[in-house]
Write an enzyme that holds these catalytic residues in place. Structure first.
Site, PDB file in Angstrom:
ATOM      1  CB  CYS B 409      36.168 -61.575  -4.860  1.00  0.00           C
ATOM      2  SG  CYS B 409      37.839 -61.835  -4.313  1.00  0.00           S
ATOM      3  CG  HIS B 453      38.304 -63.076  -8.492  1.00  0.00           C
ATOM      4  ND1 HIS B 453      37.763 -61.991  -7.838  1.00  0.00           N
ATOM      5  CD2 HIS B 453      37.316 -63.538  -9.313  1.00  0.00           C
ATOM      6  CE1 HIS B 453      36.530 -61.806  -8.245  1.00  0.00           C
ATOM      7  NE2 HIS B 453      36.241 -62.749  -9.153  1.00  0.00           N
ATOM      8  CG  ASP B 469      33.196 -63.381 -10.410  1.00  0.00           C
ATOM      9  OD1 ASP B 469      32.990 -63.261  -9.181  1.00  0.00           O
ATOM     10  OD2 ASP B 469      34.178 -62.881 -10.993  1.00  0.00           O
TER      11      ASP B 469
END
Lengths: 314, 658
Positions: B409, B453, B469
């Site tokens: 991520c 994250h 995201d």
């Protein structure tokens, strides 16, 4: 089952003895039973009552029924210890002193009117009672077995008496009173034969061996913890209550238990019940108790009654 | 065996004492200085060897030398003899020496009491539930040892003693609970020995470089737990736990940079706010985590202009806070300063990045269209989501975007943010956690380090700051499901497999067990370790005892203790009184039944006399009364006392109904 049979034989033998005695001394079964229990318990008996109610007769009766050799000592104010225990007399032929045993050397000694004698004479007898032996001039003479003393005395307030001190009263396992006979018995007595005659013709109801056996089986009478608790409660109460001058001694406790055992045995039982303790209680503790409010009157009976009713059976 | 203080200890007793002392002080070996631990272990070993060869025991002089050595050892490592470590070091060394000189029964007491003390010091290091269980067990064993020392009769079996001492301790439980809940608490610790609860696990930091989040994600350690009030737990896709906001980049890593010197702007929110309690494990950082977008902050915490929750001091202890967030929001206009910060670019922007963004700009009508195009790019191009990406050189963003295309991520979030800035859209990186698992037993949400994250936020006109995201564009499963690091292949570039596997019955059982432990641990922290002065006063209010404050509570405790002790003493006296034995109880019952019909036994009346009186009044009862009394007399005054007869008496009395 074995025990049961033994129970019944003992009971029948004793019942027989008591019923024979009841023919002589009328209406005094309780007194007879108590005195018999006292003898079974190897204790000495004190009979206290007015003259003429049959004290001496009772003593004679017991001696005859049990087939014991008996001697009577009439206590008087001039009685000397040697008159009781005997004396050493010089034998001129052999050139030595010989001990001549006194009347105390017999299986049953009847000490009549013990409180008429001086304390010196009294104590000579009482020592013999305690030790079962006599010591004179450095020699010890054993008394015969069994050895009972039945002493009679007049109530203390009568004239010309030397009341027994407490320490000496304590040596008697029981003290009983006879009292006047009830009218029916008195009638029978007045109407009947001479008591002495009946006595002389009386056959022993128990042999000496039987008596010894009875005395040994006394030890087999079971005393449970509950009974010990009860006796201790009685002793404890006598010591704490305000009503008594002083409590009961451990010797009194032993006497109570022995008496109760004998009583149970006479009932043909090999276990002591509270009722047995209660039955012998007045006779065993009555002469040992004194009220705080000393009235001069002997209230042993009522004190014992009070004691009995005050202590709960645990 | 009698409690004679000078009796020599047996081999068995010695062995037990050594074991007990090792159980009490032994765990310190793990965290003390190696030399001090070595001294402890060495001394205990010597003592154990001396069990079979008593000649090994040092004499008086040697023991003195050993004591000096132990003291010197402790002093050498803690010269000032001050603080927790020093105290524990000295205690441990001296306890080991005590073992060498215990010979007589009185030493049992000394060793047991010292062991109890050593046991308490374990709590200076850790306070978890398992340690409490362990300590309770050792206390039980120590109590059993004390009981053994006080036994007058022959020694009991160890298991029996343990059971009895356990029973004893159980009886102390209510007292313990009362003391725990009601004993006056202090808002700050009474003494500060430098107790450090849990060592901070490195969690999310305010410095993200490629690989930093993925490294974190390999750990299953719990980051925090959340209890939601009323509203229930939000959908996984909305569970973005906001941590540090990163504005500055040097082309390789991203950092928070200077804080935004602005007051928080009003934001528009719709819907009901979500309230929740977070139990945060120690992080060593200052951030607290909250759902997007927090509007209420816990005390001693500030809400920054970029919606970070910052505490005044680094958070070294596990602690709990309450927060509230709006899930639907619009942050409104952007300040000039934030626009400036949000558009900064590093100096290693490559031409192919610029041309890629220029391409998007040409095709898009507005900023939000551009954002969609960028996301589509991540989705359509062969990007891989992997926990073990291939290592990147000194321009990671460029290499990731155009060459390796394997990343976690942080790769997606940082490169996406960079692309947005090139496109002239203010953007920033947000680090935090996403998702979390619901503990089906505790009902709370568990967020682990593996949920770490990073995502992006862009400012769009009309919408304000919007969370984007890019990871979701590549691996939408990541958002829906927690990542299980144990199931990921450690091969470089291996794709993450989100498919749930069949774990089988044993697996399911293990899973259940894992959740139970987690729920227990959470409750332990919430109710025991987190029981603060504030909670106590809340409890007192709930119990209606809030008038007892401060010294009054102390007086009340003293008073209650005095009353309790008095009552206990009276109870003991009452229970110690002679009890009527069962036989007497049956007889009493028999007498009571007769009393009801007016036949009361006099206290001095023997059973036979009483029986005669009964039969005089009620000859009809002869059979029953005679057999009951005969049996009673046999049991109580004869030799017939046995269980069978007692039972028979009981039956007969029960059946006696005059």
């Amino acid at each position: 089952m074995l025990q049961d049979r033994r129970d019944t034989t003992i009971k029948s033998a004793l019942d027989q003895t008591i019923s024979r005695a009841g023919e002589v001394i009328l209406g005094k079964e309780q007194a007879i039973r108590l005195s018999l229990a006292c003898l079974l318990a190897r204790g000495h008996l004190l009979i206290e009552d007015l003259p003429g109610v049959g004290k001496t007769t009772l003593a004679h009766l017991l001696a005859r029924l049990l087939g014991l050799k008996h001697q009577r000592i009439q206590f008087t104010s001039d009685l000397l210890p040697a008159d009781i225990i005997g004396a050493s007399i010089y034998d001129r032929a052999e050139g030595v002193f010989h001990f001549h045993p006194g009347p105390v050397f017999s299986q049953l000694v009847l000490a009549d009117e013990i409180n008429r004698a001086t304390p010196k004479a009294q104590s000579a007898l009482l020592e013999a009672m305690e030790e079962h032996q006599v010591t004179t001039e450095g020699e010890t003479h054993h008394l015969p077995e069994p050895f009972f003393v039945i002493a009679t005395q007049n109530p203390a307030h009568q004239i010309g008496t030397f009341p027994l001190p407490e320490s000496q009263l304590d040596r008697f396992l029981m003290r009983i009173e006879l009292g006047y006979p009830d009218p029916r018995s008195e009638r029978q007595l007045l109407n009947g034969r001479e008591r002495r005659e009946i006595l002389e013709n009386l056959e022993p109801a128990l042999s000496l061996d039987q008596l010894r056996e009875l005395q040994t089986s006394l030890d087999q009478v079971h005393v449970s913890d509950a009974i010990l608790d009860y006796c201790q409660a009685i002793l404890e109460f006598s010591r704490t209550t305000q009503r008594f001058n002083h409590g009961l001694s451990p010797r009194a406790g032993l006497a109570l238990l022995r008496g109760a055992r004998a009583w149970a045995l006479m009932e043909g039982r090999f276990q002591v019940l509270p009722e047995d303790v209660q039955a012998v209680l007045p006779a065993t503790v009555g002469h040992r108790l004194h009220s705080t409010a000393d009235t001069g009157v002997d209230e042993g009976r009522s004190l014992a009654r009070y004691l009995l009713e005050s202590v709960a059976i645990p | 065996m009698s409690p004679d203080p000078n009796r020599k200890l047996s081999q068995r007793e010695l062995l037990f004492l050594i074991v007990l002392l090792c159980l009490s002080a032994g765990p310190h070996v793990l965290h003390l200085q190696p030399w001090i631990s070595a001294f402890f272990i060495g001394t205990v070993t010597l003592r154990l060897l001396a069990l079979s060869r008593p000649a090994l025991l040092p004499g008086r002089f040697l023991l003195f030398l050993l004591t000096v050595a132990g003291l010197a050892n402790a002093l050498a490592h803690y010269p000032l003899m001050f603080g927790r470590e020093a105290g524990v070091a000295l205690l441990t060394s001296m306890l080991a020496l005590k073992l060498l000189e215990m010979k007589r029964e009185r030493d049992i007491y000394v060793v047991v009491y010292l062991s109890l003390f050593a046991l308490i010091t374990q709590f200076l290091y850790r306070q978890e539930m398992l340690l409490v269980v362990y300590v309770l067990f050792v206390v039980t064993a120590l109590t059993a040892m004390l009981m053994h020392a006080n036994m007058v009769r022959s020694p009991s079996r160890p298991t029996g003693l343990l059971l009895r001492s356990g029973g004893l301790l159980l009886q102390a439980l209510p007292l313990m609970l009362i003391m725990f809940f009601l004993f006056p608490r202090f808002s700050s610790p009474l003494w500060d020995l430098g107790i450090r609860e849990n060592r901070a696990l490195t969690g999310i930091s305010d410095n993200i470089s490629p690989g930093s989040v993925s490294r974190l994600s390999r750990s299953r350690a719990v980051a925090f737990r959340v209890d939601f009030e009323q509203d229930g737990i939000p959908q996984p896709a909305r569970r973005y736990w906001r941590g540090p906001v990163l504005w500055d980049t040097d082309g390789r890593s991203w950092t928070a940079g200077d804080p935004i010197p602005e007051k928080i702007s009003e934001f528009f929110a719709s819907g009901k706010p979500v309230d929740y309690n977070v139990t945060l494990e120690p992080t060593g950082g200052k951030w607290l985590f909250a759902l997007d977008l927090p509007h209420q902050v816990p005390p001693k915490t500030s809400l920054e202009a970029d919606f970070q929750l910052i505490r005044r001091s680094p958070q070294k202890h596990r602690f709990q806070y309450r927060a509230s967030s709006y899930l639907n929001y619009n942050t409104g206009p952007l300040s000039e300063y934030q626009r400036f910060r949000g558009l900064q670019q590093p100096d290693n922007i490559t031409p192919r990045m610029i041309s890629l963004v220029a391409q998007w700009r040409r095709d898009s009508v507005d900023d939000s269209d551009l954002v969609d195009r960028a996301l589509a790019y991540f989705n359509e191009q062969p990007f891989y989501y992997t926990l073990y990406p291939a290592p990147l050189g000194d321009n990671p963003a460029d290499q990731f975007l155009f060459d390796s295309r394997q990343g976690f991520c942080e790769h997606y979030a940082t490169s996406f943010t960079l692309l947005m800035r090139i496109a002239g859209i203010p953007a920033r990186v947000v680090a935090g956690y996403q998702g979390g698992e619901v503990n089906p037993i505790g009902g709370h949400l568990v967020v682990r380090q593996s949920d770490a994250h990073a995502w992006s936020e862009v400012w769009l006109p009309d919408l304000g700051w919007v969370r984007i995201d890019p990871t979701a564009a590549v691996a939408p499963e990541r958002i829906e499901q927690p990542l299980d690091p144990d199931r990921i292949s450690e091969e470089i570039g291996a794709p993450i497999d989100f498919m749930p596997v069949d774990i089988g019955f044993v697996g399911a059982l293990m899973e259940q067990f894992r959740w139970s432990i987690d729920a227990l641990d959470a409750s332990w922290h919430r109710w025991v370790l987190g029981y603060s002065k504030k909670r106590q006063s809340r409890l007192m209010r709930l119990l209606g005892l809030d008038f007892l404050k401060g010294s009054r509570l102390v007086y009340a405790m003293v008073g209650i203790t005095a009353v309790a002790v008095t009552l206990l003493t009276l109870t003991l006296i009452y229970r110690g009184r002679p009890k009527p034995d069962p036989v007497q109880a049956h007889y009493q019952r028999f007498c009571n039944r007769l009393k009801r019909m007016g036949l009361q036994r006099r206290s001095y009346e023997g059973p036979r006399d009483f029986g005669q009186r009964i039969l005089h009044r009620r000859p009809d009862l002869r059979g029953q009364v005679e057999s009951i009394l005969r049996l009673y007399i046999g049991i109580r005054y004869g030799r017939m006392d046995n269980p069978a007869n007692r039972r028979r008496l009981k039956q007969m009395v029960s059946g006696f109904r005059p």
